[in-house]
Design a protein around this motif. Structure first.
Motif, PDB file in Angstrom:
ATOM      1  N   GLU A  70       0.636  17.656   4.461  1.00  0.00           N
ATOM      2  CA  GLU A  70       1.706  17.969   5.399  1.00  0.00           C
ATOM      3  C   GLU A  70       2.908  17.061   5.178  1.00  0.00           C
ATOM      4  N   ARG A  71       2.656  15.810   4.878  1.00  0.00           N
ATOM      5  CA  ARG A  71       3.774  14.899   4.588  1.00  0.00           C
ATOM      6  C   ARG A  71       4.519  15.334   3.333  1.00  0.00           C
ATOM      7  N   ARG A  72       3.788  15.782   2.322  1.00  0.00           N
ATOM      8  CA  ARG A  72       4.426  16.212   1.071  1.00  0.00           C
ATOM      9  C   ARG A  72       5.358  17.403   1.309  1.00  0.00           C
ATOM     10  N   VAL A  73       4.883  18.367   2.082  1.00  0.00           N
ATOM     11  CA  VAL A  73       5.718  19.540   2.359  1.00  0.00           C
ATOM     12  C   VAL A  73       6.878  19.158   3.284  1.00  0.00           C
ATOM     13  N   PHE A  74       6.630  18.269   4.247  1.00  0.00           N
ATOM     14  CA  PHE A  74       7.702  17.786   5.121  1.00  0.00           C
ATOM     15  C   PHE A  74       8.819  17.148   4.298  1.00  0.00           C
ATOM     16  N   ARG A  75       8.456  16.401   3.252  1.00  0.00           N
ATOM     17  CA  ARG A  75       9.472  15.774   2.393  1.00  0.00           C
ATOM     18  C   ARG A  75      10.178  16.803   1.519  1.00  0.00           C
ATOM     19  N   ALA A  76       9.465  17.881   1.192  1.00  0.00           N
ATOM     20  CA  ALA A  76      10.018  18.857   0.241  1.00  0.00           C
ATOM     21  C   ALA A  76      11.053  19.777   0.868  1.00  0.00           C
ATOM     22  N   VAL A  77      10.804  20.257   2.081  1.00  0.00           N
ATOM     23  CA  VAL A  77      11.663  21.313   2.625  1.00  0.00           C
ATOM     24  C   VAL A  77      13.097  20.873   2.915  1.00  0.00           C
ATOM     25  N   PRO A  78      13.411  19.576   3.048  1.00  0.00           N
ATOM     26  CA  PRO A  78      14.827  19.228   3.198  1.00  0.00           C
ATOM     27  C   PRO A  78      15.697  19.595   1.994  1.00  0.00           C
ATOM     28  N   VAL A  79      15.103  19.956   0.852  1.00  0.00           N
ATOM     29  CA  VAL A  79      15.952  20.384  -0.270  1.00  0.00           C
ATOM     30  C   VAL A  79      16.620  21.716   0.027  1.00  0.00           C
ATOM     31  N   PHE A  80      16.089  22.475   0.990  1.00  0.00           N
ATOM     32  CA  PHE A  80      16.739  23.728   1.378  1.00  0.00           C
ATOM     33  C   PHE A  80      17.908  23.414   2.308  1.00  0.00           C
ATOM     34  N   PRO A  81      19.096  23.901   1.992  1.00  0.00           N
ATOM     35  CA  PRO A  81      20.246  23.597   2.853  1.00  0.00           C
ATOM     36  C   PRO A  81      20.284  24.428   4.128  1.00  0.00           C
ATOM     37  N   ALA A  82      19.453  25.446   4.200  1.00  0.00           N
ATOM     38  CA  ALA A  82      19.424  26.330   5.373  1.00  0.00           C
ATOM     39  C   ALA A  82      18.012  26.889   5.498  1.00  0.00           C
ATOM     40  N   GLY A  83      17.874  28.006   6.203  1.00  0.00           N
ATOM     41  CA  GLY A  83      16.557  28.581   6.401  1.00  0.00           C
ATOM     42  C   GLY A  83      15.891  28.991   5.092  1.00  0.00           C
ATOM     43  N   PHE A  84      14.564  28.976   5.091  1.00  0.00           N
ATOM     44  CA  PHE A  84      13.804  29.311   3.886  1.00  0.00           C
ATOM     45  C   PHE A  84      12.588  30.145   4.258  1.00  0.00           C
ATOM     46  N   THR A  85      12.180  31.001   3.349  1.00  0.00           N
ATOM     47  CA  THR A  85      11.000  31.839   3.551  1.00  0.00           C
ATOM     48  C   THR A  85       9.753  31.091   3.099  1.00  0.00           C
ATOM     49  N   LEU A  86       8.606  31.638   3.450  1.00  0.00           N
ATOM     50  CA  LEU A  86       7.354  31.066   2.948  1.00  0.00           C
ATOM     51  C   LEU A  86       7.299  31.163   1.428  1.00  0.00           C
ATOM     52  N   GLU A  87       7.805  32.257   0.889  1.00  0.00           N
ATOM     53  CA  GLU A  87       7.855  32.418  -0.559  1.00  0.00           C
ATOM     54  C   GLU A  87       8.667  31.306  -1.202  1.00  0.00           C
ATOM     55  N   ALA A  88       9.805  30.984  -0.608  1.00  0.00           N
ATOM     56  CA  ALA A  88      10.654  29.919  -1.146  1.00  0.00           C
ATOM     57  C   ALA A  88       9.950  28.573  -1.051  1.00  0.00           C
ATOM     58  N   ALA A  89       9.295  28.302   0.074  1.00  0.00           N
ATOM     59  CA  ALA A  89       8.586  27.035   0.237  1.00  0.00           C
ATOM     60  C   ALA A  89       7.513  26.872  -0.828  1.00  0.00           C
ATOM     61  N   GLU A  90       6.791  27.946  -1.121  1.00  0.00           N
ATOM     62  CA  GLU A  90       5.740  27.871  -2.132  1.00  0.00           C
ATOM     63  C   GLU A  90       6.320  27.720  -3.531  1.00  0.00           C
TER      64      GLU A  90
END
Length: 305
Positions: A70-90
């Protein structure tokens, strides 16, 4: 005040800490300094628990409750400047990121999904949490890898949408998909201009049909010109960019400039097998010459052309 509360994501503790700074800074100056919110919003109630004495302490406390994935994904998603889909997160954070995103929603570390202009559900990280996650991302040294992964995702979306824009049945869906990903496309283009010229060229060429449809192609021609300038003259990417530069010149009422771009492509691909870029350039060149009152000049001089 409304802007201040919005920038603080409506978080009660953040608003309380900001209120303690209003007398010293004033609302306008406080708002201007929110980029450093973790250094600014400190010194809360000394009788409160440690985690409630500063904004950083509160967010850190929430972060430490997460497991490592969960920490790894929490650190990763700030690279998105706006909303993101589950597909994008993966695509960016790895194949197992989807279920983790859902757990972060349950932990109130991501907002529940909202439907975007393309009908897809997108998740958003609050600005305060994005700022904290971005710091953690930089400290972990993961930002370059994730930025490259985001560029790969954006390029795939853009090229898929470009193919959809060629078909009347898929045009609306493709355009809406790019509308929803506009912030990501802008960020990746900025990144690519510094880190990956080849991706930058492919992305500008893929986005050009969307820019044309939305009336932005002329404004984006400097970017097309810059990315084309970094490619070998006569290469496939260079030729595709020249065709779109020709189209941009046409919508800017510069037929002479358009003719120059189309002719450059025609000359560069002379003798090569028939291709889409050759067809596009000959069509553009013929139409431009017809508008200039020279329709017969648009025909190729020999079979190779």
């Amino acid at each position: 005040m409304a802007r201040l509360v919005a920038r603080l994501d409506g978080m009660p503790l953040a608003i309380e800490l900001a209120a303690a700074r209003v007398e010293a800074l004033g609302v306008a100056q406080l708002l201007d300094r929110l980029d450093d919110r973790f250094g600014l919003l400190v010194a809360g109630d000394r009788l409160a628990a440690d985690r409630q004495r500063s904004l950083a302490a509160t967010v850190e406390w929430s972060y430490r409750l997460l497991d490592e994935d969960e920490r790894r994904v929490f650190r990763a998603v700030p690279v998105f400047p706006a909303g993101f889909t589950l597909e994008a997160a993966e695509a960016v954070a790895g194949a197992g990121a989807g279920p983790t995103v859902l757990r972060l929603v349950d932990c109130s570390l991501l907002s529940p999904p909202r439907v975007g202009p393309d009908g897809r559900s997108r998740y958003v990280m609050l600005e305060t949490l994005r700022a904290y996650g971005a710091v953690l991302l930089a400290q972990a040294g993961e930002q370059p890898e994730l930025a490259a992964a985001l560029a790969g995702y954006a390029l795939g979306v853009a090229e898929e949408a470009a193919a959809g824009l060629e078909m009347s049945a898929g045009e609306l869906a493709a355009a809406c998909r790019l509308d929803a990903e506009a912030a990501t496309m802008r960020q990746v283009l900025v990144w690519a201009m510094v880190h990956d010229a080849a991706t930058g060229l492919r992305l500008t060429v893929a986005l050009a049909p969307w820019w044309l449809l939305r009336g932005r192609l002329a404004a984006r021609s400097p970017l097309l010109r810059e990315t084309a300038g970094r490619a070998p003259p006569g290469s496939d990417g260079w030729c595709a960019a020249q065709v779109w530069l020709g189209q941009a010149a046409l919508v800017s009422a510069d037929p002479a400039g358009a003719l120059g771009h189309f002719t450059a492509v025609r000359d560069a691909v002379a003798g090569r097998p028939a291709s889409r870029v050759l067809a596009d350039c000959l069509r553009g060149r013929s139409g431009t010459l017809a508008n200039l009152g020279r329709p017969g000049s648009g025909w190729p001089r020999n079979a190779a052309r």
